[in-house]
Design a protein around this motif. Structure first.
Motif, mmCIF file in Angstrom:
data_model
loop_
_atom_site.group_PDB
_atom_site.id
_atom_site.type_symbol
_atom_site.label_atom_id
_atom_site.label_comp_id
_atom_site.label_asym_id
_atom_site.label_seq_id
_atom_site.Cartn_x
_atom_site.Cartn_y
_atom_site.Cartn_z
ATOM 1 N N ASN A 216 -50.593 -23.131 10.722
ATOM 2 C CA ASN A 216 -50.279 -23.810 9.452
ATOM 3 C C ASN A 216 -49.225 -23.091 8.612
ATOM 4 O O ASN A 216 -49.392 -22.938 7.410
ATOM 5 N N GLN A 217 -48.149 -22.670 9.259
ATOM 6 C CA GLN A 217 -47.062 -22.017 8.519
ATOM 7 C C GLN A 217 -45.901 -22.974 8.296
ATOM 8 O O GLN A 217 -45.008 -22.687 7.519
ATOM 9 N N TYR A 218 -45.914 -24.080 9.009
ATOM 10 C CA TYR A 218 -44.954 -25.179 8.837
ATOM 11 C C TYR A 218 -43.501 -24.780 9.069
ATOM 12 O O TYR A 218 -42.587 -25.371 8.489
ATOM 13 N N GLU A 219 -43.275 -23.791 9.914
ATOM 14 C CA GLU A 219 -41.907 -23.448 10.308
ATOM 15 C C GLU A 219 -41.308 -24.603 11.109
ATOM 16 O O GLU A 219 -40.109 -24.847 11.078
ATOM 17 N N CYS A 220 -42.189 -25.306 11.841
ATOM 18 C CA CYS A 220 -41.765 -26.396 12.722
ATOM 19 C C CYS A 220 -40.995 -27.469 11.977
ATOM 20 O O CYS A 220 -39.865 -27.820 12.343
ATOM 21 N N SER A 221 -41.593 -27.997 10.909
ATOM 22 C CA SER A 221 -40.943 -29.119 10.226
ATOM 23 C C SER A 221 -39.715 -28.663 9.450
ATOM 24 O O SER A 221 -38.821 -29.452 9.183
#
Lengths: 256, 242
Positions: A216-221
């Motif tokens: 849940n660090q949201y680097e992806c988006s």
């Protein structure tokens, strides 16, 4: 403008890779990053050296083929762009630019900057489809779908399957890709019938492939060229939870 | 991670509320502590449950780290972070330090192996059903503990780290359980930050109040420094109520 490139060279998946320093001279700042690589490769070929292998196809940000990690950033600087939409004007004259492949165990290097993303195809094959009867096409508006739902499904469907989410994730997790591909179908009536099996199978295939876990660090988006929201991961987690419960307590067959 | 994390978050909230009773007169927290001890087997059941939860949380974390490292055998030369918070990137390291603190904390206050002199701090309950019962003076124990600057500083440092750990963990629970979307993302983020800051400040308030003398205890003052050199009376080694 002139830049120095630190490029990852690797003959194949089995051999160890290394960084090679190359000079890119007399560049036009309005060149795309891939055009800059074309120029460098032309010079390498002229010198009878092996050109740098990199993936590319449409060069307009919709095919999801290009896959460069530029200065540690998948698809380089800029928000919502693929590697092919990065321009040399984003860099300064004299910069040193590090170019690496997308790095993840399920994405083995084929050569230099080209990686094998078959793992994504396997995930799609396991559930990223809807089963429909063949024959004449159904009426376009026979099944009413609320606009909000259609829009949201379209947002998820914007995924071009490039793998930047995996490359950007600190854990090399494929959650955003799988979430986008599962959600786009799960939200629509056509995809409802296979919703549970879809999410369970796609997640199982993802785990088998050896991708990491979501923290849940949201680097992806942030790295996604289509800026697909991490909300879809939340949605997939919810769908997965209910699908697991239904399978457990309603005694549904695994392959039903 | 999320489920065990959720249980532990609920526990630390309850634990904090319990601790904040130190700001009332000693009777309140001593009644509370005695109530918990009087639960008997139920208390041990809860303790066992919490211990298992902690073990599972740590075990899952270890598996998570191992699997995630395996997923990227070759790292990036130019490591880049878009927006992953510092808290989220240090979960495993800070988790280990917090775990070490919990072990020390249990030895310090629950098992009292590091400070046997705490057993001498007795208190006779004044009100309620247990009126007249002599119990361990928890209020005095906390005051005595936190009057040592080193203990207080270490405690503030540790709750700071835990608050930092929760700054990622609290909000993360919602995403993992599928309870987060774009409508709730902002609220969850703000709640997470508010929770982490409030958790730290309220916890830090306890040692700070003791050190500054806002919270004091007569029992500690009467025993004073002699407590540390006194040998233990035989009957004080176990609690009178158990």
């Amino acid at each position: 403008m002139n830049v120095t490139l630190k490029v990852w060279r690797q003959k194949n998946a089995d051999e160890a890779g290394y960084f090679e320093t190359l000079e890119a001279r007399n560049l036009n700042p309005d060149m795309s990053f891939l055009e800059m690589l074309d120029v460098v490769n032309n010079e390498l070929e002229a010198d009878n050296k092996m050109p740098v292998a990199f993936d590319h196809d449409c060069r307009e940000g919709i095919c999801g083929t290009c896959s460069l990690t530029i200065n540690g950033q998948p698809h380089g600087p800029g928000e919502g762009v693929a590697s092919c939409q990065v321009y040399m004007r984003s860099f300064k004259d004299g910069d040193t630019i590090t170019i690496e492949p997308f790095r993840a165990k399920p994405f083995p290097v084929i050569r230099d900057l080209v990686v094998d993303r078959t793992a994504f195809d396997k995930i799609i094959q396991s559930g990223g489809f809807v089963t429909v009867r063949t024959g004449s096409a159904p009426d376009a508006n026979a099944i009413p779908i609320p606009k909000e739902t259609a829009d949201l499904a379209m947002d998820a469907a914007a995924c071009i399957g490039c793998g930047a989410c995996v490359a950007a994730c600190k854990n090399a997790s494929a959650m955003l890709f799988v979430a986008a591909k599962a959600s786009q179908l799960n939200m629509l009536p056509q995809g409802k019938a296979e919703k549970d099996t879809r999410v369970l199978k796609m997640v199982a295939t993802m785990d088998e492939a050896g991708f990491g876990n979501c923290t849940n660090q949201y680097e992806c988006s942030a790295a996604c060229p289509k800026l697909i929201s991490e909300d879809f991961i939340g949605q997939m987690n919810r769908d997965y939870l209910f699908a697991s419960l239904r399978q457990k307590f309603l005694r549904r067959k695994k392959n039903a | 991670m999320a489920l065990t994390g959720l249980i532990l978050v609920l526990f630390v909230i309850g634990h904090l509320i319990g601790n904040l009773q130190i700001f009332a007169e000693p009777e309140v927290i001593n009644q509370y502590a005695h109530f918990l001890h009087s639960l008997g087997p139920l208390l041990w059941l809860v303790r066992a449950f919490l211990l298992i939860t902690v073990i599972l949380h740590v075990w899952m974390a270890v598996l998570l780290v191992i699997e995630n490292r395996k997923a990227r055998p070759q790292g990036y030369e130019g490591e880049h972070t878009h927006r992953a918070s510092y808290a989220s990137r240090t979960m495993q390291y800070i988790g280990i330090i917090v775990l070490a603190f919990i072990l020390f904390h249990l030895a310090h206050f629950t098992l009292r192996v590091t400070h046997p002199e705490y057993e001498q701090l007795r208190y006779v309950l004044q009100e309620g059903a247990y009126q007249g019962t002599e119990v361990l003076d928890v209020h005095a124990m906390m005051v005595m503990g936190f009057q040592k600057p080193l203990v207080s500083l270490f405690y503030i440092f540790a709750v700071g780290l835990l608050a930092f750990h929760l700054r990622h963990g609290f909000g993360s629970i919602f995403q993992t359980l599928g309870l987060r979307n774009k409508y709730w993302a902002g609220t969850i983020e703000k709640t997470t930050i508010t929770f982490a800051v409030a958790y730290f400040l309220l916890n830090a308030a306890i040692p700070l109040s003791v050190m500054s003398g806002v919270v004091d205890n007569e029992n500690v003052n009467s025993i004073g420094e002699s407590a540390e050199v006194l040998t233990l009376p035989e009957d004080a080694s176990s609690e009178s109520t158990e």
